[in-house]
Structures are given as C-alpha cells and as structure tokens.
Design an enzyme around this catalytic site. Structure first.
Site, mmCIF file in Angstrom:
data_model
loop_
_atom_site.group_PDB
_atom_site.id
_atom_site.type_symbol
_atom_site.label_atom_id
_atom_site.label_comp_id
_atom_site.label_asym_id
_atom_site.label_seq_id
_atom_site.Cartn_x
_atom_site.Cartn_y
_atom_site.Cartn_z
ATOM 1 N N LYS A 143 0.861 -1.177 0.000
ATOM 2 C CA LYS A 143 0.000 0.000 0.000
ATOM 3 C C LYS A 143 0.900 1.230 0.000
ATOM 4 O O LYS A 143 1.439 1.614 1.015
ATOM 5 C CB LYS A 143 -0.936 0.049 1.209
ATOM 6 C CG LYS A 143 -2.072 1.070 0.991
ATOM 7 C CD LYS A 143 -2.413 1.901 2.206
ATOM 8 C CE LYS A 143 -1.515 3.057 2.467
ATOM 9 N NZ LYS A 143 -1.714 4.225 1.568
ATOM 10 N N GLU A 169 8.761 1.356 11.739
ATOM 11 C CA GLU A 169 9.758 2.427 11.804
ATOM 12 C C GLU A 169 8.963 3.720 11.867
ATOM 13 O O GLU A 169 8.315 4.102 10.893
ATOM 14 C CB GLU A 169 10.679 2.377 10.584
ATOM 15 C CG GLU A 169 11.880 3.301 10.710
ATOM 16 C CD GLU A 169 11.721 4.551 9.876
ATOM 17 O OE1 GLU A 169 11.355 5.596 10.474
ATOM 18 O OE2 GLU A 169 11.949 4.496 8.674
ATOM 19 N N CYS A 226 12.623 11.077 8.694
ATOM 20 C CA CYS A 226 12.368 10.609 10.057
ATOM 21 C C CYS A 226 13.650 10.546 10.882
ATOM 22 O O CYS A 226 13.621 10.727 12.098
ATOM 23 C CB CYS A 226 11.682 9.251 10.034
ATOM 24 S SG CYS A 226 12.515 8.029 8.997
ATOM 25 N N GLU A 275 8.321 15.919 16.837
ATOM 26 C CA GLU A 275 8.819 15.817 15.474
ATOM 27 C C GLU A 275 8.051 16.797 14.584
ATOM 28 O O GLU A 275 6.838 16.687 14.429
ATOM 29 C CB GLU A 275 8.660 14.388 14.942
ATOM 30 C CG GLU A 275 9.243 14.187 13.563
ATOM 31 C CD GLU A 275 9.122 12.754 13.083
ATOM 32 O OE1 GLU A 275 10.069 12.271 12.439
ATOM 33 O OE2 GLU A 275 8.083 12.122 13.333
#
Length: 477
Positions: free
Chosen positions: A170, A245, A279, A377
């Site tokens: 996906k 992750e 990230c 973040e």
C-alpha cells in the site's frame, strides 16, 4: 497529467472493484498533476487471496530462483531510473538532483544489497543434532510513507521477495507515482503472479483492512507514531508480527573542537535536505553552550546557503509535500516563537519570491530540550539548537526524548566520537557522516521496533523453526 486507475493484483493490472478516484496535487505548483484510484476492502480481499495462493509455490523456490528474479528487477530498475526520479520530483517536490540522485539511488542500493545478502544468507544451520531453519513468514502487508518513497518501498519489497514471502504493497496516497512505476518494473521482470500485489488508497481504508485481515501474517509499516499505534492495535487480535519504523527527534551532537563552525554549518544545511522531511533527520543540534554565539553564526550561514525554489531547477530544497504538511510546519514555527525560542533564521511564511507552492523557509531556532519544538517531530526544514555544558550533559539531552531512531556525532577526536555514540539510546548512529546499506536501521522507544536494511531486514520476514534430532544425510561414497 498522469492517470493511474488500475491496481496490480495476481500478475495483472485490474480495475478497482468499487471505482473511486482522487486527484494528486503537485506541491510545487498547487495544481493537479494526476489521478489515481482509491481502493476498497474488496480490493484488499482480492489482493490477499492472490498473495496467499502464490505463497504455496513462491515460498518453496530456491535461492537461485529468487536471485534470478531480483536480478531481472535490477535490470528493469536501472533502465527506468530517470522515470522514477521525475515521478518523485512531481509527486513530493524533491529537487531533480535529489530525486534522480539519492532518492532513486537508495532504491537501487537496497536492491543491490538484498541481492548480495541473499547470495550467502544462511537459511539453515546445523548445530549438533538440531537443524535451525529460517522459513518465510507468509503474506506480508507493506505500508509505506511519502517522504522517501523509493527507499521505504525498497527496504520492504526486496527483502520480502528474497526470503520467499508474498506481499501486498500500500503506497502513500500523497506520493503514488513512483510506486506505480516500480510495480511496472516488477511486472516486466517476470515476478510470478500473486507474489507482489499493489493496491493504492487511503491508509484508513487499505491500511486498516490489511492490518486486520486474518490471512495477513506480518505487517511492515513506516510512518507516524500515532498511525503505528493504531496498526499495532488492529494487528493484536490476530497476533501478527508488526515491524514499525516510526518518528524521530534525533540529536546531532557537535563536539567542542576547531571544526565546530564548519560542522554546525554542515548540520544546518543537511537538516534541510528533502525539505527536512526525514524521520532520521538530526533535528536537534547540540552545541557547546560556551560557544553558542559562534554556533549561531555558523548555523545561520548553513541555512542561508540553502537555495529554495522550483524543484525542476537547480535548487537545494523544494516544497514540502502538501498543504496540510505546510500548515502543520507553520504551526510549529509560530509555536516556537510563542514559546520564546530565539529565531536565528527563517520563520513563518514562504521564502521571498515564492507566492505559490508549499515552500517553507529553512528555519533555525535556539531553544531548550523541554519546549514543544524541542521535543516533537516537526517533519519539516526546522532545526532546533540546544546548548550543552559538557559531553555528559550532551548525552543526557540526546537521550531525553520519547524517540530513539537515529543520532549523529561529529568531531575531530574519533575516540571521543565513538564513546559518545555508544552512549546514545538510539538504533542508528552516524559518526562523522558514516553511511552503510548493510547497517541495521530502526528505533528504540517510540521510534518503533524491528530492523530494516541489509541482512537485518531479512530476519523480519522469516520464522525460525528448530528440528531437534535431525539426522543429516550420510556422506556420499
């Protein structure tokens, strides 16, 4: 205008069972660049059934058979690298040099690494009378993000293929074009029907259907912490393996030495690569408090050296991926100002001369580790600088985070760099720019679980079976 209205299921390009489309916006122009179909639960059912059927034969293929397939993919990938780079620039705004360079190169590097690892990977080990066998886990759901589209797909698809698994990919709804081209590459390479399947669509529909499906054995997800938590919850009743992750707020520690200014400038400029949408980015820059003024000047120089503009031109930084992402980053910048952080460079709004497109100013703040912008973040070109008293204090600040994905240490004293790196509670630490396709990548704490890259990525797709009392075949002759 691109138009990708079919899904890849059971070796064929097929129409959605329930037709529904959405437009994809070019982040540099804010205009429609193409249309894709959005899948449904029914499409997932069809893809999972194809993967389950193919698993019985693909899981029994030999190392040599799987190597042949991966080498065929490699040949097709090399042939279509320019198309992939152009698609990445169009879908998520990466500058052409970056899209055709590191973006496409990461996919190529992970494919080459998977091939090399497969050549010698030990699927069976005999110790005494016990044979330990590594077997493919089964049908895998691979859910990938938009920020490094080829990298994130490559570290999942190629190890899964190499270990004998079948899969449903996906891809990210915001950046679907490069995944479509990769599916064409896989088809042209002759991957058997049902081994690789791809359904485009929204995470809330496709991701949920995959993570709750009883015939899916394993989920590999890269994305935000909040979505990762939901996927884990959805997978829990089926006791599926979940490899994740997730986010990061990684520390970049600059040691106190003669190279401080150039190291700070490089860190500030490096933070802006891919518009800060990484990230593992070193988004917390830790510098000696006693040299903060010097560090501020260097960070300003580094950030101001980042050219921003049309990603098809010769610039270092393009737009961020979407209007939603732009607005979220602007919210954090405003929050930093309201919290009293010192603005070094950048700030709210678009860079001068850019009135259209989701462009963000390369921004640097000086703050503390307990502020919102120091802990959360931001996922944009926003760097926070934090002062430390001594090395022990730097390590303490670095580890004082809910995340633990990556870390960076730079300095002239290699022994000191190594000592600091060992103390960081994070899964991946780069010392003076170190990089390795074979290094395990993944996080501690809220940055996820499991590891990708190199041989470590293979283990995520394998079950371990022990055969006790196994009698090896007698030697010939």
């Amino acid at each position: 205008m691109r138009e990708y209205l079919k899904f890849y299921i059971d070796g064929q390009w097929v129409d959605p069972i329930e037709p529904k489309t959405t437009n994809i916006i070019n982040p540099a122009t804010e205009e429609v660049s193409g249309t894709i179909s959005l899948g449904s639960v029914a499409d997932v059912e069809k893809a999972v059934a194809a993967a389950r059927k193919a698993f019985s034969s693909w899981s029994k293929t030999s190392r040599e058979e799987r190597l042949k397939v991966l080498l065929a993919i490699q040949a097709e990938y090399e042939r279509r690298q320019q198309e992939l780079g152009e698609a990445i620039t169009e879908e998520m705004g990466a500058p052409s040099a970056l899209g055709n360079g590191f973006h496409v190169g990461l996919g190529s590097g992970h494919l080459a690494t998977a091939i090399e690892v497969l050549k010698t990977f030990e699927f069976e080990t005999l110790r005494g009378a016990t044979l330990t066998v590594k077997e493919p886990i089964g049908v895998c759901a691979l859910i990938t993000p938009w920020n490094w589209p080829m990298n994130q797909i490559a570290v999942k698809v190629f190890p899964a293929l190499a270990t004998g698994c079948t899969m449903i990919l996906k891809p990210p709804q915001l950046a679907p074009y490069s995944a479509q081209i990769l599916a064409e590459i896989i088809h042209a390479a002759g991957v058997p029907a049902g081994v690789f399947n791809m359904v485009q669509g929204s995470g809330s529909v496709i991701g949920t259907a995959l993570s709750t499906h009883p015939e899916v054995d394993m989920i590999s997800f890269t994305g935000s912490e909040s979505v990762g938590v939901e996927i884990a919850k959805n997978a829990a009743p089926g006791v599926k393996r979940v490899c994740q992750e997730l986010g990061g707020k990684s520390a970049h520690i600059v040691l106190d030495d003669a190279n401080l200014a150039q190291n700070v400038a490089a860190a500030a400029g490096g933070m802006m690569v891919n518009s800060g949408q990484t990230c593992s980015a070193g988004s917390r820059l830790l510098v000696p408090l006693s040299r903060m003024d010097e560090a501020i000047a260097a960070a300003r120089q580094g950030a101001e050296g980042v050219t921003v503009g049309d990603p098809k031109s010769n610039v270092a930084m393009g737009p961020v991926v979407s209007k939603g992402q732009y607005n979220d980053i602007q919210r954090y910048i405003e929050l930093g100002l309201s919290e009293g952080a010192k603005l070094v460079v950048g700030g709210p709004g678009r860079p001068d001369g850019l009135d259209k497109g989701y462009y963000v100013k390369p921004t640097v703040f000086v703050t503390t580790n307990d502020t919102t912008i120091g802990r959360e973040e931001i996922f944009g070109p926003v760097l926070v600088m934090i002062g430390y008293d001594d090395i022990d204090h730097a390590v303490e600040i670095a580890n004082d985070s809910p995340f633990g994905l990556a870390g960076y240490v730079v300095g002239a004293d290699a022994a000191q760099c190594n000592a600091v790196a060992r103390q960081l509670r994070t899964g991946w630490v780069s010392i003076n720019g170190g990089f390795d396709f074979n290094a395990a990548f993944g996080g501690y704490k809220k940055s996820g679980n499991g590891r990708e890259w190199g041989e470590f990525g293979f283990h995520e797709y394998l079950e371990t079976k022990s055969l006790l009392g196994y009698a090896p075949a007698p030697a010939a002759g």
